[in-house]
Design a protein around this motif. Structure first.
Motif, PDB file in Angstrom:
ATOM      1  N   ILE A 133      45.315 100.351 -15.917  1.00  0.00           N
ATOM      2  CA  ILE A 133      45.769  99.451 -14.846  1.00  0.00           C
ATOM      3  C   ILE A 133      44.780  99.437 -13.685  1.00  0.00           C
ATOM      4  N   TYR A 134      44.086 100.546 -13.489  1.00  0.00           N
ATOM      5  CA  TYR A 134      43.010 100.589 -12.494  1.00  0.00           C
ATOM      6  C   TYR A 134      41.921  99.579 -12.848  1.00  0.00           C
ATOM      7  N   LEU A 135      41.481  99.583 -14.109  1.00  0.00           N
ATOM      8  CA  LEU A 135      40.471  98.617 -14.552  1.00  0.00           C
ATOM      9  C   LEU A 135      40.990  97.192 -14.432  1.00  0.00           C
ATOM     10  N   ARG A 136      42.244  96.994 -14.783  1.00  0.00           N
ATOM     11  CA  ARG A 136      42.831  95.663 -14.704  1.00  0.00           C
ATOM     12  C   ARG A 136      42.821  95.153 -13.267  1.00  0.00           C
ATOM     13  N   ALA A 137      43.142  96.028 -12.327  1.00  0.00           N
ATOM     14  CA  ALA A 137      43.139  95.629 -10.920  1.00  0.00           C
ATOM     15  C   ALA A 137      41.736  95.202 -10.486  1.00  0.00           C
ATOM     16  N   LEU A 138      40.727  95.968 -10.850  1.00  0.00           N
ATOM     17  CA  LEU A 138      39.355  95.625 -10.474  1.00  0.00           C
ATOM     18  C   LEU A 138      38.904  94.334 -11.154  1.00  0.00           C
ATOM     19  N   GLU A 139      39.246  94.198 -12.430  1.00  0.00           N
ATOM     20  CA  GLU A 139      38.817  93.020 -13.186  1.00  0.00           C
ATOM     21  C   GLU A 139      39.525  91.749 -12.735  1.00  0.00           C
ATOM     22  N   SER A 140      40.660  91.905 -12.060  1.00  0.00           N
ATOM     23  CA  SER A 140      41.401  90.737 -11.594  1.00  0.00           C
ATOM     24  C   SER A 140      40.669  89.999 -10.481  1.00  0.00           C
ATOM     25  N   GLY A 141      39.750  90.692  -9.807  1.00  0.00           N
ATOM     26  CA  GLY A 141      39.063  90.090  -8.667  1.00  0.00           C
ATOM     27  C   GLY A 141      39.860  90.131  -7.386  1.00  0.00           C
ATOM     28  N   ALA A 142      41.091  90.686  -7.454  1.00  0.00           N
ATOM     29  CA  ALA A 142      41.955  90.737  -6.272  1.00  0.00           C
ATOM     30  C   ALA A 142      41.782  92.031  -5.487  1.00  0.00           C
ATOM     31  N   PHE A 143      41.067  93.004  -6.064  1.00  0.00           N
ATOM     32  CA  PHE A 143      40.941  94.315  -5.434  1.00  0.00           C
ATOM     33  C   PHE A 143      39.494  94.794  -5.434  1.00  0.00           C
ATOM     34  N   THR A 144      39.156  95.541  -4.391  1.00  0.00           N
ATOM     35  CA  THR A 144      37.878  96.240  -4.340  1.00  0.00           C
ATOM     36  C   THR A 144      38.152  97.725  -4.133  1.00  0.00           C
ATOM     37  N   GLU A 145      37.285  98.546  -4.670  1.00  0.00           N
ATOM     38  CA  GLU A 145      37.490  99.988  -4.584  1.00  0.00           C
ATOM     39  C   GLU A 145      37.093 100.514  -3.212  1.00  0.00           C
ATOM     40  N   VAL A 146      37.951 101.369  -2.657  1.00  0.00           N
ATOM     41  CA  VAL A 146      37.700 101.983  -1.354  1.00  0.00           C
ATOM     42  C   VAL A 146      37.214 103.414  -1.514  1.00  0.00           C
ATOM     43  N   SER A 147      37.875 104.187  -2.383  1.00  0.00           N
ATOM     44  CA  SER A 147      37.487 105.592  -2.528  1.00  0.00           C
ATOM     45  C   SER A 147      37.935 106.140  -3.869  1.00  0.00           C
ATOM     46  N   VAL A 148      37.249 107.215  -4.273  1.00  0.00           N
ATOM     47  CA  VAL A 148      37.565 107.958  -5.492  1.00  0.00           C
ATOM     48  C   VAL A 148      37.646 109.432  -5.114  1.00  0.00           C
ATOM     49  N   THR A 149      38.783 110.058  -5.364  1.00  0.00           N
ATOM     50  CA  THR A 149      38.938 111.490  -5.133  1.00  0.00           C
ATOM     51  C   THR A 149      39.536 112.092  -6.389  1.00  0.00           C
ATOM     52  N   HIS A 150      38.659 112.616  -7.236  1.00  0.00           N
ATOM     53  CA  HIS A 150      39.052 113.133  -8.547  1.00  0.00           C
ATOM     54  C   HIS A 150      39.838 112.042  -9.285  1.00  0.00           C
ATOM     55  N   SER A 151      41.141 112.231  -9.529  1.00  0.00           N
ATOM     56  CA  SER A 151      41.875 111.223 -10.314  1.00  0.00           C
ATOM     57  C   SER A 151      42.583 110.198  -9.435  1.00  0.00           C
ATOM     58  N   LEU A 152      42.373 110.255  -8.121  1.00  0.00           N
ATOM     59  CA  LEU A 152      43.048 109.329  -7.207  1.00  0.00           C
ATOM     60  C   LEU A 152      42.105 108.183  -6.851  1.00  0.00           C
ATOM     61  N   ARG A 153      42.566 106.954  -7.082  1.00  0.00           N
ATOM     62  CA  ARG A 153      41.765 105.773  -6.761  1.00  0.00           C
ATOM     63  C   ARG A 153      42.476 104.959  -5.677  1.00  0.00           C
ATOM     64  N   VAL A 154      41.706 104.553  -4.675  1.00  0.00           N
ATOM     65  CA  VAL A 154      42.236 103.711  -3.603  1.00  0.00           C
ATOM     66  C   VAL A 154      41.527 102.372  -3.664  1.00  0.00           C
ATOM     67  N   LEU A 155      42.302 101.287  -3.798  1.00  0.00           N
ATOM     68  CA  LEU A 155      41.767  99.926  -3.884  1.00  0.00           C
ATOM     69  C   LEU A 155      42.364  99.094  -2.757  1.00  0.00           C
ATOM     70  N   ARG A 156      41.593  98.128  -2.277  1.00  0.00           N
ATOM     71  CA  ARG A 156      42.089  97.239  -1.236  1.00  0.00           C
ATOM     72  C   ARG A 156      42.302  95.834  -1.795  1.00  0.00           C
ATOM     73  N   ARG A 157      43.457  95.233  -1.452  1.00  0.00           N
ATOM     74  CA  ARG A 157      43.687  93.854  -1.853  1.00  0.00           C
ATOM     75  C   ARG A 157      42.820  92.937  -1.007  1.00  0.00           C
ATOM     76  N   THR A 158      41.974  92.192  -1.655  1.00  0.00           N
ATOM     77  CA  THR A 158      41.063  91.271  -0.932  1.00  0.00           C
ATOM     78  C   THR A 158      41.318  89.818  -1.295  1.00  0.00           C
ATOM     79  N   ALA A 159      42.195  89.579  -2.273  1.00  0.00           N
ATOM     80  CA  ALA A 159      42.476  88.206  -2.703  1.00  0.00           C
ATOM     81  C   ALA A 159      43.872  88.155  -3.288  1.00  0.00           C
ATOM     82  N   PRO A 160      44.473  86.959  -3.370  1.00  0.00           N
ATOM     83  CA  PRO A 160      45.785  86.839  -4.012  1.00  0.00           C
ATOM     84  C   PRO A 160      45.706  87.147  -5.496  1.00  0.00           C
ATOM     85  N   GLY A 161      46.867  87.310  -6.091  1.00  0.00           N
ATOM     86  CA  GLY A 161      46.935  87.552  -7.542  1.00  0.00           C
ATOM     87  C   GLY A 161      46.927  89.019  -7.862  1.00  0.00           C
ATOM     88  N   HIS A 162      47.147  89.325  -9.163  1.00  0.00           N
ATOM     89  CA  HIS A 162      47.115  90.716  -9.615  1.00  0.00           C
ATOM     90  C   HIS A 162      46.716  90.803 -11.087  1.00  0.00           C
TER      91      HIS A 162
END
Length: 212
Positions: free
Chosen positions: A183-212
């Protein structure tokens, strides 16, 4: 503002699996998202370890943390599985019940007034939800069915600029299950999210566009 020693101690004392360094990254994301004044939403509560950090960030900003869990335990917490804790089984009904422990966790941390706990299944709650949220933290069931339902159910409710946080993201299958990673890959591939940070297994993404 980082968590106080008292909050960190409450986090470490609570039952759960999130390590401190991931917890600090979650708290940092929650603190940023809470500045919007929107609620912070957690899918997958267990005994409230991570809820402490969301509630503390919400308290500082004058907003609310919302948690969603059926409190019967995810698949890997059932009898015979690796993460089963027999002390969390309700002796009357013979099933997992993490809700009483969760409530004690919040009480011990002094954060009960900053959390709304919804007892129910994530997809059902998501279908009735109407309020935008500033953060969605997905840490529920780790099967593809559950992780996908959590993502599809809650990503649309994330406000523009809001943060999507996904736990237990393991690119290498040897390290853990792959559903959160997918689901992490799906969020990035959707174009609606950009990655903010990676801390071991924790991923933080920011919504930058509509959709999911």
């Amino acid at each position: 503002m980082p968590p106080t020693p008292a909050i960190l101690n409450a986090f470490e004392e609570a039952k759960g699996f999130m390590p401190v360094h991931e917890g600090l990254a979650l708290h940092e994301a929650a603190t940023e998202a809470a500045r919007t004044g929107l609620p912070l939403l957690e899918v997958g509560t267990y005994c409230g370890r991570s809820t402490i950090l969301l509630a503390d960030a919400a308290r500082q900003a004058g907003t609310t943390a919302i948690t969603i869990d059926h409190h019967r335990g995810s698949e890997e917490q059932q009898p015979g599985w690796e993460y089963h804790d027999p002390t969390l089984v309700d002796p009357v009904v013979g099933r997992m019940d993490t809700l009483p422990t969760f409530r004690r966790t919040l009480h011990a941390a002094g954060l009960e007034d900053h959390v709304i706990a919804i007892v129910g299944r994530s997809p059902q709650v998501a279908r009735t939800w109407r309020t935008p949220v500033g953060l969605v933290f997905i840490d529920g069931g780790h099967t593809d069915e559950h992780a996908t339902a959590d993502y599809e159910g809650w990503a649309p409710h994330l406000a523009p600029g809001g943060l999507l946080v996904i736990h237990d993201v393991f690119p290498d299958p040897a390290d853990g299950g792959q559903a959160p990673y997918r689901i992490y890959l799906r969020a990035l591939e959707s174009g609606a999210f950009t990655e903010v940070s990676v801390t071991h297994s924790l991923r933080v993404l920011r919504r930058t566009a509509p959709g999911h």
